[in-house]
Motif scaffolding. Structure first.
Motif, PDB file in Angstrom:
ATOM      1  N   VAL A   6      -1.573   9.522   1.937  1.00 38.51           N
ATOM      2  CA  VAL A   6      -1.336   9.649   0.499  1.00 38.51           C
ATOM      3  C   VAL A   6      -1.929  10.994   0.098  1.00 38.51           C
ATOM      4  O   VAL A   6      -3.152  11.179   0.122  1.00 38.51           O
ATOM      5  CB  VAL A   6      -1.998   8.494  -0.290  1.00 38.51           C
ATOM      6  CG1 VAL A   6      -1.630   8.576  -1.769  1.00 38.51           C
ATOM      7  CG2 VAL A   6      -1.597   7.145   0.275  1.00 38.51           C
ATOM      8  N   TYR A  13      -5.924  10.365   1.200  1.00 41.42           N
ATOM      9  CA  TYR A  13      -6.467   9.401   2.181  1.00 41.42           C
ATOM     10  C   TYR A  13      -5.371   8.890   3.089  1.00 41.42           C
ATOM     11  O   TYR A  13      -4.182   9.074   2.814  1.00 41.42           O
ATOM     12  CB  TYR A  13      -7.162   8.224   1.484  1.00 41.42           C
ATOM     13  CG  TYR A  13      -6.323   7.497   0.467  1.00 41.42           C
ATOM     14  CD1 TYR A  13      -5.617   6.339   0.784  1.00 41.42           C
ATOM     15  CD2 TYR A  13      -6.220   7.976  -0.839  1.00 41.42           C
ATOM     16  CE1 TYR A  13      -4.856   5.673  -0.163  1.00 41.42           C
ATOM     17  CE2 TYR A  13      -5.459   7.317  -1.793  1.00 41.42           C
ATOM     18  CZ  TYR A  13      -4.779   6.170  -1.454  1.00 41.42           C
ATOM     19  OH  TYR A  13      -4.031   5.516  -2.385  1.00 41.42           O
ATOM     20  N   ILE A  15      -3.579   5.747   5.445  1.00 39.16           N
ATOM     21  CA  ILE A  15      -3.329   4.315   5.590  1.00 39.16           C
ATOM     22  C   ILE A  15      -3.000   4.108   7.063  1.00 39.16           C
ATOM     23  O   ILE A  15      -2.053   4.709   7.571  1.00 39.16           O
ATOM     24  CB  ILE A  15      -2.102   3.871   4.755  1.00 39.16           C
ATOM     25  CG1 ILE A  15      -2.212   4.329   3.301  1.00 39.16           C
ATOM     26  CG2 ILE A  15      -1.897   2.370   4.846  1.00 39.16           C
ATOM     27  CD1 ILE A  15      -0.888   4.190   2.520  1.00 39.16           C
ATOM     28  N   GLN A 126     -10.258  -0.105   1.679  1.00 37.01           N
ATOM     29  CA  GLN A 126      -9.462  -1.301   1.425  1.00 37.01           C
ATOM     30  C   GLN A 126      -8.959  -1.865   2.761  1.00 37.01           C
ATOM     31  O   GLN A 126      -8.341  -1.149   3.557  1.00 37.01           O
ATOM     32  CB  GLN A 126      -8.256  -0.964   0.532  1.00 37.01           C
ATOM     33  CG  GLN A 126      -8.594  -0.555  -0.891  1.00 37.01           C
ATOM     34  CD  GLN A 126      -8.908  -1.758  -1.800  1.00 37.01           C
ATOM     35  OE1 GLN A 126      -8.988  -2.912  -1.368  1.00 37.01           O
ATOM     36  NE2 GLN A 126      -9.091  -1.475  -3.091  1.00 37.01           N
ATOM     37  N   GLN A 134      -1.114  -5.702   1.040  1.00 42.38           N
ATOM     38  CA  GLN A 134      -0.715  -4.710   2.050  1.00 42.38           C
ATOM     39  C   GLN A 134       0.439  -3.839   1.562  1.00 42.38           C
ATOM     40  O   GLN A 134       0.505  -2.659   1.893  1.00 42.38           O
ATOM     41  CB  GLN A 134      -0.342  -5.420   3.363  1.00 42.38           C
ATOM     42  CG  GLN A 134      -1.560  -6.069   4.030  1.00 42.38           C
ATOM     43  CD  GLN A 134      -1.283  -6.656   5.403  1.00 42.38           C
ATOM     44  OE1 GLN A 134      -0.159  -6.620   5.896  1.00 42.38           O
ATOM     45  NE2 GLN A 134      -2.322  -7.192   6.019  1.00 42.38           N
ATOM     46  N   VAL A 139      -3.094   0.189  -2.190  1.00 44.27           N
ATOM     47  CA  VAL A 139      -2.772   1.617  -2.216  1.00 44.27           C
ATOM     48  C   VAL A 139      -2.513   2.049  -3.664  1.00 44.27           C
ATOM     49  O   VAL A 139      -1.889   1.314  -4.431  1.00 44.27           O
ATOM     50  CB  VAL A 139      -1.507   1.889  -1.357  1.00 44.27           C
ATOM     51  CG1 VAL A 139      -1.017   3.310  -1.534  1.00 44.27           C
ATOM     52  CG2 VAL A 139      -1.813   1.608   0.097  1.00 44.27           C
ATOM     53  N   GLN A 159      -8.995   6.100  -6.329  1.00 44.22           N
ATOM     54  CA  GLN A 159      -8.304   6.010  -5.045  1.00 44.22           C
ATOM     55  C   GLN A 159      -9.275   5.594  -3.943  1.00 44.22           C
ATOM     56  O   GLN A 159     -10.425   6.044  -3.918  1.00 44.22           O
ATOM     57  CB  GLN A 159      -7.674   7.371  -4.677  1.00 44.22           C
ATOM     58  CG  GLN A 159      -6.631   7.866  -5.666  1.00 44.22           C
ATOM     59  CD  GLN A 159      -5.388   6.979  -5.732  1.00 44.22           C
ATOM     60  OE1 GLN A 159      -5.085   6.225  -4.806  1.00 44.22           O
ATOM     61  NE2 GLN A 159      -4.662   7.059  -6.844  1.00 44.22           N
ATOM     62  N   VAL A 163      -7.391   3.132   3.876  1.00 43.92           N
ATOM     63  CA  VAL A 163      -6.782   1.795   3.822  1.00 43.92           C
ATOM     64  C   VAL A 163      -6.470   1.386   5.260  1.00 43.92           C
ATOM     65  O   VAL A 163      -5.798   2.122   5.984  1.00 43.92           O
ATOM     66  CB  VAL A 163      -5.479   1.804   2.977  1.00 43.92           C
ATOM     67  CG1 VAL A 163      -4.861   0.401   2.935  1.00 43.92           C
ATOM     68  CG2 VAL A 163      -5.751   2.304   1.552  1.00 43.92           C
ATOM     69  N   LEU A 214       5.129   0.548   1.696  1.00 45.58           N
ATOM     70  CA  LEU A 214       3.972   1.449   1.638  1.00 45.58           C
ATOM     71  C   LEU A 214       4.421   2.893   1.446  1.00 45.58           C
ATOM     72  O   LEU A 214       3.816   3.658   0.690  1.00 45.58           O
ATOM     73  CB  LEU A 214       3.157   1.353   2.930  1.00 45.58           C
ATOM     74  CG  LEU A 214       2.199   0.173   3.034  1.00 45.58           C
ATOM     75  CD1 LEU A 214       1.685   0.033   4.460  1.00 45.58           C
ATOM     76  CD2 LEU A 214       1.030   0.351   2.064  1.00 45.58           C
ATOM     77  N   LYS A 217       5.524   3.308  -2.102  1.00 44.02           N
ATOM     78  CA  LYS A 217       4.382   3.335  -3.021  1.00 44.02           C
ATOM     79  C   LYS A 217       3.654   4.682  -2.916  1.00 44.02           C
ATOM     80  O   LYS A 217       3.292   5.304  -3.913  1.00 44.02           O
ATOM     81  CB  LYS A 217       3.423   2.183  -2.700  1.00 44.02           C
ATOM     82  CG  LYS A 217       2.149   2.215  -3.524  1.00 44.02           C
ATOM     83  CD  LYS A 217       2.063   1.098  -4.493  1.00 44.02           C
ATOM     84  CE  LYS A 217       0.961   1.273  -5.508  1.00 44.02           C
ATOM     85  NZ  LYS A 217       0.407   0.032  -5.983  1.00 44.02           N
ATOM     86  N   ARG A 218       3.455   5.116  -1.667  1.00 43.00           N
ATOM     87  CA  ARG A 218       2.771   6.375  -1.415  1.00 43.00           C
ATOM     88  C   ARG A 218       3.471   7.526  -2.155  1.00 43.00           C
ATOM     89  O   ARG A 218       2.830   8.315  -2.855  1.00 43.00           O
ATOM     90  CB  ARG A 218       2.822   6.610   0.100  1.00 43.00           C
ATOM     91  CG  ARG A 218       2.277   7.885   0.633  1.00 43.00           C
ATOM     92  CD  ARG A 218       2.515   7.930   2.128  1.00 43.00           C
ATOM     93  NE  ARG A 218       3.877   8.299   2.458  1.00 43.00           N
ATOM     94  CZ  ARG A 218       4.332   9.536   2.541  1.00 43.00           C
ATOM     95  NH1 ARG A 218       3.506  10.545   2.329  1.00 43.00           N
ATOM     96  NH2 ARG A 218       5.581   9.792   2.836  1.00 43.00           N
TER      97      ARG A 218
END
Ligand code: NAD
Ligand code: GLY
Length: 349
Positions: A6, A13, A15, A126, A134, A139, A159, A163, A214, A217-218
């Motif tokens: 991300v 960060y 994931i 997280q 998840q 996130v 943030q 993750v 994911l 979302k990212r």
């Protein structure tokens, strides 16, 4: 092992997603530099996974204390937030140490807000163990607690620093919670990605589906970290869903069920108004039903839902923005026309 980044400048960060990652938490947490951490979990998750997580952290030289809170949405309250602060103090956590949130969205949101505010911010890791957490809540940095007046009314954008997702943890998830997570997955498919739709027909593509959500979302968080534009599309179904949850005193539908009902109800309204392509409300309902998700709520809830909706409106100076589907796979933001949400009454059962 799959890794996504991300990219948010100084708040970027990673994931990491890998089966068995729970036993390797320390390898990823230790390089962040904490000497100590507080492992926050709940009464369902801790007996299943806390020992393995603690052992992995200690093996990497990170001293680990654990705090276990009761499972359920009612733990996402200020009273429990104080317990987390007490736990952080008792564990001797300093500004360079970490909080590790091991659990679903409740532990993630509560732990995230504690990490954001304790000593004006400590490291946050997280480790989501529900499908919902998840694919969504772990996130993007939304942290919060609920007030008696409504969900997520106190919180911050903070943030995580990392993750870590172990898909194997989903094996112990009760079927109702898996379905609840599918509520948020259906949300991604409905608002952003029609190609996801065929993959939602069974569990065989679950890992691919988690990765796709994911990634979506990212990207959305990178473009709109503070939820002032595109990210609001991820609130599809949430305006009505939150009102249903509140009307049920948070003891009826679980979050993902309320979101499913909220998405279906909103789409019935917008289809009747000619905003959504004809037939898509039924297609959305069919997918929700296939996952045992509700598509409406009890009409008797309306008197309690109406004040919750009004309160939502009051919090937004420029008026309420709602998410509607133009068609499955394409959501849009629109100012809520006067009285539109009241039309939900004719779709409650
Ligand atoms: P949850 O944290 O209550 O977890 C659901 C249930 O599953 C709990 O009983 C929990 O103990 C249990 N559980 C968790 N992992 C398990 C496992 N691996 N095996 C067995 N049991 C397990 O609920 P949730 O659905 O994960 O999250 C809902 C919360 O997330 C709501 O408060 C919602 O507002 C929030 N949320 C936040 C965001 C965000 O962006 N921050 C996004 C969506 C939802
Ligand atoms: N509502 C989910 C998010 O914006 O992160």
């Amino acid at each position: 092992m799959k890794t996504l980044c991300v990219a948010l400048g100084g708040r970027s960060y990673e994931i990491h997603i890998e089966a068995g990652l729970l036993d390797r938490l320390g390898e990823y947490v230790a390089p962040l530099g904490p000497r100590k951490c507080l492992l926050l979990s709940d009464s369902h998750v801790a007996p299943l996974y806390a020992q393995r997580a603690t052992a992995a952290l200690q093996a990497a030289g990170v001293t680990c204390a654990a705090l276990v809170l009761p499972a359920g949405e009612t733990t996402k309250r200020i009273g429990y937030l104080e317990k987390v602060y007490d736990g952080l103090i008792q564990a001797g956590i300093t500004r360079s140490d970490a909080l590790v949130a091991l659990g679903g969205g409740v532990i993630g949101d509560l732990g995230g807000f504690a990490a954001a505010t304790y000593l004006r911010g400590i490291k946050l890791v997280q480790v989501p163990t529900t499908l919902l957490a998840q694919v969504d809540s772990a996130v993007g940095g939304k942290t919060a607690v609920d007030l008696p007046a409504g969900k997520n009314l106190v919180g911050s954008f903070y943030q995580p620093h990392l993750v870590l997702i172990d898909p194997d943890t989903l094996a112990t998830l009760p079927p109702r919670e898996l379905s609840g997570g599918m509520g948020e997955v259906i949300k991604y498919a409905a608002t952003f990605d029609r190609d996801l739709w065929p993959l939602l027909e069974g569990t065989e593509h679950l890992e691919q589906v988690v990765l796709r959500c994911l990634d979506l979302k990212r990207q959305v968080v990178q473009r709109d970290e503070l939820d002032t534009g595109e990210r609001m599309l991820l609130n599809f179904g949430h305006t009505l869903g939150h009102a249903i949850e509140k009307a049920q005193n948070f003891e009826g539908y679980i979050h993902g069920e309320a979101v499913a009902a909220g998405m279906c109800l909103m789409t019935r309204i917008t289809q009747a108004r000619g905003i959504t392509r004809e037939g898509d409300a039924q297609r959305l309902e069919d997918m929700c039903r296939a996952w045992n998700l509700p598509v409406t709520a009890n009409k008797a809830l309306w008197p309690a839902m109406a004040p919750a909706l009004n309160q939502d409106k009051k919090h937004l100076a420029g008026g309420l923005t709602v998410v509607a589907l133009e068609e499955l796979g394409r959501g849009k933001l629109m100012p809520c026309p006067p009285h539109m949400l009241e039309e939900v009454v004719s779709w409650l059962r």
